[in-house]
Design a protein around this motif. Structure first.
Motif, PDB file in Angstrom:
ATOM      1  N   VAL A 206       0.851  -1.184   0.000  1.00  0.00           N
ATOM      2  CA  VAL A 206       0.000   0.000   0.000  1.00  0.00           C
ATOM      3  C   VAL A 206       0.892   1.240   0.000  1.00  0.00           C
ATOM      4  O   VAL A 206       1.764   1.374   0.861  1.00  0.00           O
ATOM      5  N   ARG A 215      12.738   9.464   0.810  1.00  0.00           N
ATOM      6  CA  ARG A 215      13.345   9.272   2.136  1.00  0.00           C
ATOM      7  C   ARG A 215      14.790   8.844   1.969  1.00  0.00           C
ATOM      8  O   ARG A 215      15.184   8.297   0.935  1.00  0.00           O
ATOM      9  N   ASP A 281       2.442  13.649   6.897  1.00  0.00           N
ATOM     10  CA  ASP A 281       3.586  13.074   6.184  1.00  0.00           C
ATOM     11  C   ASP A 281       4.435  14.201   5.607  1.00  0.00           C
ATOM     12  O   ASP A 281       3.895  15.139   5.021  1.00  0.00           O
TER      13      ASP A 281
HETATM   14  C1  UD2 Z   1      10.174   8.441   9.961  1.00  0.00           C
HETATM   15  C2  UD2 Z   1      10.345   7.711  11.291  1.00  0.00           C
HETATM   16  C3  UD2 Z   1       9.647   8.468  12.389  1.00  0.00           C
HETATM   17  C4  UD2 Z   1      10.101   9.925  12.404  1.00  0.00           C
HETATM   18  C5  UD2 Z   1       9.879  10.542  11.025  1.00  0.00           C
HETATM   19  C6  UD2 Z   1      10.411  11.966  10.961  1.00  0.00           C
HETATM   20  C7  UD2 Z   1      10.492   5.340  10.774  1.00  0.00           C
HETATM   21  C8  UD2 Z   1       9.819   4.008  10.812  1.00  0.00           C
HETATM   22  N1  UD2 Z   1       9.771   6.385  11.200  1.00  0.00           N
HETATM   23  O1  UD2 Z   1       8.812   8.441   9.584  1.00  0.00           O
HETATM   24  O2  UD2 Z   1       9.928   7.857  13.624  1.00  0.00           O
HETATM   25  O3  UD2 Z   1      11.452   9.994  12.783  1.00  0.00           O
HETATM   26  O4  UD2 Z   1      10.594   9.786  10.037  1.00  0.00           O
HETATM   27  O5  UD2 Z   1      10.187  12.532   9.728  1.00  0.00           O
HETATM   28  O6  UD2 Z   1      11.659   5.461  10.422  1.00  0.00           O
HETATM   29  N2  UD2 Z   1       4.393   4.544   3.517  1.00  0.00           N
HETATM   30  C9  UD2 Z   1       3.677   3.919   2.509  1.00  0.00           C
HETATM   31  N3  UD2 Z   1       3.156   2.686   2.782  1.00  0.00           N
HETATM   32  C10 UD2 Z   1       3.300   2.037   3.987  1.00  0.00           C
HETATM   33  C11 UD2 Z   1       4.040   2.701   5.003  1.00  0.00           C
HETATM   34  C12 UD2 Z   1       4.560   3.962   4.724  1.00  0.00           C
HETATM   35  O7  UD2 Z   1       3.508   4.451   1.422  1.00  0.00           O
HETATM   36  O8  UD2 Z   1       2.803   0.919   4.132  1.00  0.00           O
HETATM   37  C13 UD2 Z   1       5.000   5.857   3.233  1.00  0.00           C
HETATM   38  C14 UD2 Z   1       4.658   6.911   4.267  1.00  0.00           C
HETATM   39  O9  UD2 Z   1       3.454   7.548   3.969  1.00  0.00           O
HETATM   40  C15 UD2 Z   1       5.879   7.833   4.150  1.00  0.00           C
HETATM   41  C16 UD2 Z   1       7.027   6.897   3.745  1.00  0.00           C
HETATM   42  O10 UD2 Z   1       6.407   5.699   3.276  1.00  0.00           O
HETATM   43  O11 UD2 Z   1       5.697   8.790   3.144  1.00  0.00           O
HETATM   44  C17 UD2 Z   1       7.935   6.534   4.908  1.00  0.00           C
HETATM   45  O12 UD2 Z   1       7.118   6.121   5.998  1.00  0.00           O
HETATM   46  P1  UD2 Z   1       7.717   5.539   7.365  1.00  0.00           P
HETATM   47  O13 UD2 Z   1       6.572   5.331   8.280  1.00  0.00           O
HETATM   48  O14 UD2 Z   1       8.605   4.382   7.087  1.00  0.00           O
HETATM   49  O15 UD2 Z   1       8.683   6.679   7.876  1.00  0.00           O
HETATM   50  P2  UD2 Z   1       8.453   8.275   8.067  1.00  0.00           P
HETATM   51  O16 UD2 Z   1       9.452   8.930   7.178  1.00  0.00           O
HETATM   52  O17 UD2 Z   1       7.037   8.660   7.932  1.00  0.00           O
END
Ligand code: UD2
Length: 324
Positions: A206, A215, A281
């Motif tokens: 998803v 990232r 996000d």
């Molecule tokens: C990261 C850190 C969080 C915080 C943040 C600061 C992790 C796990 N989390 O959040 O603790 O430090 O950075 O900015 O490292 N996504 C999808 N599908 C999924 C899950 C996520 O598309 O099933 C997308 C999500 O919407 C985002 C990206 O992937 O745009 C990264 O998501 P994440 O939860 O791994 O990490 P992030 O950057 O939101």
């Protein structure tokens, strides 16, 4: 030389890898965890190691470090990783997040200074930058005016600031960490652990939003090396100068590209599905790693494809074990 190391959050994803590395380098490790988000299974490979001691407790326990110093003796380095790690949880539990992620850090650091520890290494976060569009992100971009998107980001920032000002403090601002043992089960788990979990099950991944958000993903082994560099252990002969350092790779990738790479590596035939963008996000996140590179011999050593391959292999092997 054998050194006495304390690792808070030792049953967590990164803490358990760090403890494993320290023990492999022949150091003594005292680990602390209250299993709020850590798992006992993460410690399976070292729980019975003769140089490992475990203390089940919250980092909010008053006088924790002095007590561990008295009980186990000879603590020289504290790696403080224990925290409330979920950003959405922090939004719903602001007071608790500030207590655990900020007040407890301040108290532990105060004890570490009073006990004469040589280094206090803190797990900071890319969340400290809030939504800053100047990429790559330089450590100096975080100022008192920075608007944090969550109590998690604010508490990490307050702690980093305090740690970086200490004569024994090093704060590592970690970007998106991934690797074996990252828990895929919560909806807020790291995207890589979730994508791999779906892919090896042959299900579709998803993607939240258009997938063009980017990232900076760093392999857990490279984060462990950064912790060793901070303390001057292993391959790093002297500790980092006190201060704050980004720990990332300096390379960004879109979530769409990530999904394609994981599909390719796993041979998963299912395509991805799009869902609405996650509230709060951020669009892009990318570390400048010049500071850490310039002031130490540390370099990110594991390219994304290689790290993903290792993580997939680990997921497949644990599934086989669970299924047998
Ligand atoms: C990261 C850190 C969080 C915080 C943040 C600061 C992790 C796990 N989390 O959040 O603790 O430090 O950075 O900015 O490292 N996504 C999808 N599908 C999924 C899950 C996520 O598309 O099933 C997308 C999500 O919407 C985002 C990206 O992937 O745009 C990264 O998501 P994440 O939860 O791994 O990490 P992030 O950057 O939101």
């Amino acid at each position: 030389m054998k050194r006495g190391c304390l690792v808070t959050g030792v049953a967590g994803f990164v803490g358990s890898h760090l403890a494993e590395a320290l023990l492999a380098l022949d150091h003594r490790v005292v680990g602390v965890d209250n299993f709020f988000s850590g798992h006992r299974e993460n410690m399976a490979s070292f729980a019975d190691h003769p140089d490992f001691r475990f203390h089940e407790s919250s980092v909010e326990e008053p006088g924790l470090l002095s007590r561990l110093g008295r009980e186990y003796g000879g603590l020289e380095v504290c790696f403080h990783l224990a925290a409330i790690v979920s950003v959405p949880y922090s939004v719903d539990h602001e007071e608790e997040t500030l207590r655990v992620n900020w007040d407890a850090t301040e108290a532990l650091l105060g004890e570490a200074e009073a006990m004469g520890l040589s280094r206090f290494v803190f797990a900071g976060s890319a969340a400290e930058y809030g939504e800053d569009e100047r990429l790559p992100l330089l450590e100096g971009y975080v100022t008192p005016e920075t608007r944090h998107l969550s109590p998690y980001g604010r508490a990490k920032h307050l702690s980093t600031q305090r740690v970086a000002a200490s004569p024994i403090g090093v704060a590592l601002r970690c970007f998106n960490i991934y690797g074996p043992r990252q828990d895929p089960r919560s909806p807020y788990s790291g995207v890589i652990s979730r994508f791999i979990d779906f892919a090896v099950a042959g299900q579709s991944m998803v993607i939240f939003g258009d997938g063009l958000q980017t990232r900076d993903f760093i392999y857990v082994g490279d984060v462990v090396s950064a912790y060793l560099a901070a303390a001057g252990l292993g391959a790093f002969p002297s500790p980092l100068e006190p201060g704050v350092y980004n720990a990332g790779t300096g390379v960004g990738i879109s979530i769409l590209e990530l999904a394609d790479t994981i599909r390719d590596l796993t041979g998963n035939p299912s395509s991805h599905r799009f869902m609405p963008e996650r509230p709060g996000d951020i669009r892009h996140s990318l570390a400048s790693i010049a500071a850490l590179r310039d002031r130490s011999a540390w370099r990110p050593g594991v390219a994304l494809r290689e790290g993903l391959g290792r993580t997939i292999a680990h997921t497949l092997s644990t599934r086989r074990t669970a299924g047998s």
